[in-house]
Write a protein that holds these residues in place. Structure first.
Motif, mmCIF file in Angstrom:
data_model
loop_
_atom_site.group_PDB
_atom_site.id
_atom_site.type_symbol
_atom_site.label_atom_id
_atom_site.label_comp_id
_atom_site.label_asym_id
_atom_site.label_seq_id
_atom_site.Cartn_x
_atom_site.Cartn_y
_atom_site.Cartn_z
ATOM 1 N N ALA A 6 0.824 -1.202 0.000
ATOM 2 C CA ALA A 6 0.000 0.000 0.000
ATOM 3 C C ALA A 6 0.864 1.260 0.000
ATOM 4 O O ALA A 6 1.859 1.343 0.730
ATOM 5 N N ASP A 7 0.458 2.234 -0.816
ATOM 6 C CA ASP A 7 1.114 3.543 -0.837
ATOM 7 C C ASP A 7 0.466 4.522 0.125
ATOM 8 O O ASP A 7 1.024 5.581 0.425
ATOM 9 N N VAL A 8 -0.747 4.203 0.562
ATOM 10 C CA VAL A 8 -1.518 5.042 1.460
ATOM 11 C C VAL A 8 -2.462 4.118 2.219
ATOM 12 O O VAL A 8 -2.855 3.068 1.707
ATOM 13 N N ILE A 9 -2.788 4.482 3.448
ATOM 14 C CA ILE A 9 -3.770 3.733 4.215
ATOM 15 C C ILE A 9 -5.096 4.477 4.147
ATOM 16 O O ILE A 9 -5.147 5.685 4.397
ATOM 17 N N LYS A 10 -6.153 3.749 3.810
ATOM 18 C CA LYS A 10 -7.480 4.362 3.798
ATOM 19 C C LYS A 10 -8.307 3.774 4.932
ATOM 20 O O LYS A 10 -8.391 2.558 5.087
ATOM 21 N N ILE A 11 -8.943 4.670 5.682
ATOM 22 C CA ILE A 11 -9.750 4.255 6.823
ATOM 23 C C ILE A 11 -11.069 5.008 6.796
ATOM 24 O O ILE A 11 -11.130 6.162 6.359
ATOM 25 N N CYS A 12 -12.126 4.356 7.257
ATOM 26 C CA CYS A 12 -13.456 4.967 7.280
ATOM 27 C C CYS A 12 -13.749 5.491 8.681
ATOM 28 O O CYS A 12 -13.963 4.707 9.607
ATOM 29 N N THR A 13 -13.762 6.810 8.817
ATOM 30 C CA THR A 13 -14.062 7.412 10.115
ATOM 31 C C THR A 13 -15.522 7.804 10.241
ATOM 32 O O THR A 13 -15.908 8.473 11.193
ATOM 33 N N SER A 14 -16.325 7.380 9.273
ATOM 34 C CA SER A 14 -17.778 7.547 9.362
ATOM 35 C C SER A 14 -18.436 6.454 8.542
ATOM 36 O O SER A 14 -17.764 5.714 7.810
ATOM 37 N N ASP A 18 -25.178 1.313 7.773
ATOM 38 C CA ASP A 18 -24.629 2.381 8.612
ATOM 39 C C ASP A 18 -25.175 3.728 8.160
ATOM 40 O O ASP A 18 -25.923 3.829 7.194
ATOM 41 N N ASP A 19 -24.771 4.760 8.864
ATOM 42 C CA ASP A 19 -25.262 6.118 8.614
ATOM 43 C C ASP A 19 -24.059 7.020 8.366
ATOM 44 O O ASP A 19 -23.126 7.051 9.186
ATOM 45 N N PRO A 20 -24.029 7.770 7.269
ATOM 46 C CA PRO A 20 -22.863 8.612 6.984
ATOM 47 C C PRO A 20 -22.606 9.692 8.030
ATOM 48 O O PRO A 20 -21.501 10.221 8.106
ATOM 49 N N ARG A 21 -23.593 10.000 8.857
ATOM 50 C CA ARG A 21 -23.405 11.046 9.878
ATOM 51 C C ARG A 21 -22.748 10.519 11.139
ATOM 52 O O ARG A 21 -22.335 11.305 11.992
ATOM 53 N N HIS A 22 -22.657 9.207 11.287
ATOM 54 C CA HIS A 22 -22.127 8.612 12.507
ATOM 55 C C HIS A 22 -20.613 8.427 12.418
ATOM 56 O O HIS A 22 -20.093 7.984 11.390
ATOM 57 N N ALA A 23 -19.928 8.750 13.511
ATOM 58 C CA ALA A 23 -18.468 8.582 13.570
ATOM 59 C C ALA A 23 -18.117 7.126 13.825
ATOM 60 O O ALA A 23 -18.802 6.415 14.575
ATOM 61 N N HIS A 24 -17.042 6.661 13.182
ATOM 62 C CA HIS A 24 -16.537 5.307 13.375
ATOM 63 C C HIS A 24 -15.081 5.356 13.834
ATOM 64 O O HIS A 24 -14.345 6.266 13.475
ATOM 65 N N VAL A 53 -2.291 8.752 5.540
ATOM 66 C CA VAL A 53 -3.609 8.154 5.722
ATOM 67 C C VAL A 53 -4.649 9.055 5.079
ATOM 68 O O VAL A 53 -4.590 10.281 5.202
ATOM 69 N N MET A 54 -5.595 8.439 4.387
ATOM 70 C CA MET A 54 -6.743 9.136 3.828
ATOM 71 C C MET A 54 -7.993 8.616 4.535
ATOM 72 O O MET A 54 -8.069 7.437 4.871
ATOM 73 N N ALA A 55 -8.965 9.486 4.755
ATOM 74 C CA ALA A 55 -10.150 9.078 5.510
ATOM 75 C C ALA A 55 -11.412 9.260 4.694
ATOM 76 O O ALA A 55 -11.731 10.376 4.273
ATOM 77 N N HIS A 56 -12.121 8.149 4.462
ATOM 78 C CA HIS A 56 -13.525 8.246 4.068
ATOM 79 C C HIS A 56 -14.222 8.864 5.280
ATOM 80 O O HIS A 56 -14.329 8.226 6.340
ATOM 81 N N ALA A 57 -14.653 10.107 5.130
ATOM 82 C CA ALA A 57 -15.219 10.834 6.270
ATOM 83 C C ALA A 57 -16.354 11.707 5.753
ATOM 84 O O ALA A 57 -16.110 12.678 5.036
ATOM 85 N N GLN A 58 -17.572 11.373 6.142
ATOM 86 C CA GLN A 58 -18.733 12.092 5.612
ATOM 87 C C GLN A 58 -19.436 12.914 6.683
ATOM 88 O O GLN A 58 -19.812 14.052 6.444
ATOM 89 N N GLY A 59 -19.648 12.367 7.863
ATOM 90 C CA GLY A 59 -20.266 13.120 8.951
ATOM 91 C C GLY A 59 -19.273 14.030 9.638
ATOM 92 O O GLY A 59 -18.064 13.759 9.668
ATOM 93 N N TYR A 67 -20.725 16.364 5.263
ATOM 94 C CA TYR A 67 -21.355 17.169 6.306
ATOM 95 C C TYR A 67 -20.334 18.067 7.018
ATOM 96 O O TYR A 67 -20.301 18.141 8.245
ATOM 97 N N LEU A 68 -19.516 18.761 6.258
ATOM 98 C CA LEU A 68 -18.578 19.713 6.852
ATOM 99 C C LEU A 68 -19.339 20.825 7.572
ATOM 100 O O LEU A 68 -20.309 21.371 7.035
ATOM 101 N N ASP A 69 -18.888 21.172 8.771
ATOM 102 C CA ASP A 69 -19.427 22.361 9.429
ATOM 103 C C ASP A 69 -18.297 23.371 9.612
ATOM 104 O O ASP A 69 -17.144 23.119 9.241
ATOM 105 N N ASP A 70 -18.620 24.528 10.177
ATOM 106 C CA ASP A 70 -17.627 25.603 10.288
ATOM 107 C C ASP A 70 -16.429 25.179 11.135
ATOM 108 O O ASP A 70 -15.283 25.513 10.820
ATOM 109 N N GLU A 71 -16.690 24.442 12.211
ATOM 110 C CA GLU A 71 -15.585 24.004 13.073
ATOM 111 C C GLU A 71 -14.656 23.063 12.312
ATOM 112 O O GLU A 71 -13.421 23.181 12.408
ATOM 113 N N ALA A 72 -15.236 22.133 11.567
ATOM 114 C CA ALA A 72 -14.413 21.193 10.805
ATOM 115 C C ALA A 72 -13.566 21.924 9.763
ATOM 116 O O ALA A 72 -12.387 21.606 9.570
ATOM 117 N N ILE A 73 -14.151 22.907 9.115
ATOM 118 C CA ILE A 73 -13.408 23.683 8.120
ATOM 119 C C ILE A 73 -12.258 24.433 8.770
ATOM 120 O O ILE A 73 -11.130 24.448 8.254
#
Length: 404
Positions: free
Chosen positions: A183-191, A199-205, A225-231, A251-257
């Motif tokens: 692998a050249d990069v690790i991909k992980i799902c944090t939502s 599952d629900d895209p808004r829920h953290a994993h 690392v790259m993150a599948h991150a939707q919520g 679902y980016l919010d102002d804090e996340a940005i």
């Protein structure tokens, strides 16, 4: 193809160098697969007339899945295991047709696919690969179905480790297995996600301890690392852990940005993906009702979140999630990006220089300047007409060799 050592000069074109500067009239000389000079009045052994054309750096797609061609579950269940490898050959060729000379496969392709391209056995963009997509039990990559059938899109095999992981100790071993697998990069799902029905895209994993181990082990191996991150919660957890890029960011919010700006985190938006799910369902793809409903729910908020990130100055790298949508339609993402607030020149930078920075290849690729690899795309007419860009591509060069 010119012989090795031959100086080829592209004459009379307008060069967009990968910065936000306007295209300028210049000649480009390549030799031995590299750009050796950019300027006026240059000469070479072989001349290519670029009059009336723009010369762009090779484009990059930072989020593809070359081993799949749809999200139609029944189609996948009916295909033999090895069929996906043959599909990948056409998918890689289709992306070259788009002027894409570098991709990051975000799950599915193993080391053999990448090596087949490197060795010239098959033709395609150079590849960075994640191999498996790490997810928790019941998460985005868990193929368990209520019937008891496992319907994973990317079933494990000797070159593709099982993606399900729970707890820090399992995480440590799994990242090491992926590094071993190439692998050249690790991909992980944090939502959760859209195309996963349980599952629900808004829920953290994953917890902070698991994410911390993931990033530490990847860093120890010299990869990111790259993150599948939707919520929003999963996005923030990924940023806190030091993950390099947020994929989707629905679902980016102002804090996340603000956190992304402070950390220098990249966003790979894949605006094409939810619409591709909707279009597939309309065309009759066998998809669970809940998946189609989620796609309809997210498509508008996804574009709104992206627009906020662009306005704030988040670093954007182009990615499409092709495989969910059709390979070869990758450049439709560019029009979606402009429709959501990016200027055409910014979009081209996202698909060249910024993409190269994210992938860690910016010393070799992403701009047109002496010393870089000679990945070039010749475009008839206005290169900022991104909606027509694919149809306007007249030639594609990878490492100085014309591939389209």
């Amino acid at each position: 193809m010119p012989e090795r050592g031959t100086r080829t000069v592209f004459v009379g074109g307008e060069v967009f160098d990968g910065s936000r500067a306007a295209p300028v009239a210049a000649d480009v000389v390549i030799e031995g697969g590299r750009i050796v000079a950019v300027g006026a009045g240059l000469d070479g052994d072989v001349a290519v007339d670029a009059t009336g054309r723009a010369i762009l750096p090779g484009l990059m797609d930072c989020h593809v899945h070359v081993m799949v061609d749809s999200v139609d579950l029944m189609a996948h269940l009916q295909r033999p295991f090895s069929y996906a490898f043959y599909l990948a050959i056409g998918h890689l060729a289709a992306m070259l047709d788009c002027g894409i000379t570098t991709v990051r496969d975000a799950g599915g392709a193993d080391l053999g696919v990448k090596q087949a391209v490197e060795d010239g056995l098959i033709e395609g963009p150079r590849m960075k690969t994640a191999i498996s997509i790490l997810g928790q039990t019941g998460g985005h990559t868990d193929g368990w179905q209520p019937s008891g059938i496992d319907a994973s899109l990317f079933p494990p095999h000797p070159g593709r480790p099982d993606p399900i992981v729970d707890g820090p100790d399992e995480m440590r071993r799994k990242v090491r297995e992926l590094v071993r697998a190439g692998a050249d990069v690790i991909k992980i799902c944090t939502s959760g996600g859209v195309v996963s029905p349980r599952d629900d895209p808004r829920h953290a994993h994953f917890g902070a301890d698991e994410l911390g181990v993931c990033v530490a082990e990847a860093s120890a191996a010299g990869i990111s690392v790259m993150a599948h991150a939707q919520g929003a919660a999963g996005i923030k957890n990924a940023i806190r852990a030091g993950i390099r890029s947020i994929e989707h960011g629905i679902y980016l919010d102002d804090e996340a940005i603000d956190m992304m700006l402070d950390a220098g985190t990249f966003l790979v938006p894949t605006l094409s993906a939810p619409q591709a799910v909707i279009d597939a369902a309309a065309a009759g793809a066998a998809l669970p009702d809940v998946v189609v409903a989620k796609a309809h729910e997210v498509v508008t908020v996804h574009r709104e979140s992206f627009a906020k990130a662009v306005a704030a100055g988040v670093r954007i790298a182009m990615g499409t999630d092709s495989g969910v949508g059709r390979h070869g339609d990758n450049l439709t993402e560019l029009a979606l990006m402009t429709g959501a607030g990016m200027k055409p020149d910014e979009v081209l930078v996202a698909a060249t220089r910024t993409a190269a920075e994210l992938l860690g290849v910016d010393r070799e690729l992403g701009t047109i300047e002496p010393g870089k690899r000679a990945d070039l795309v010749l475009v008839d007419g206005d290169p900022f007409d991104v909606a027509a860009l694919k149809s306007n591509i007249s030639a594609v060069y990878k490492d100085g060799r014309r591939v389209r």
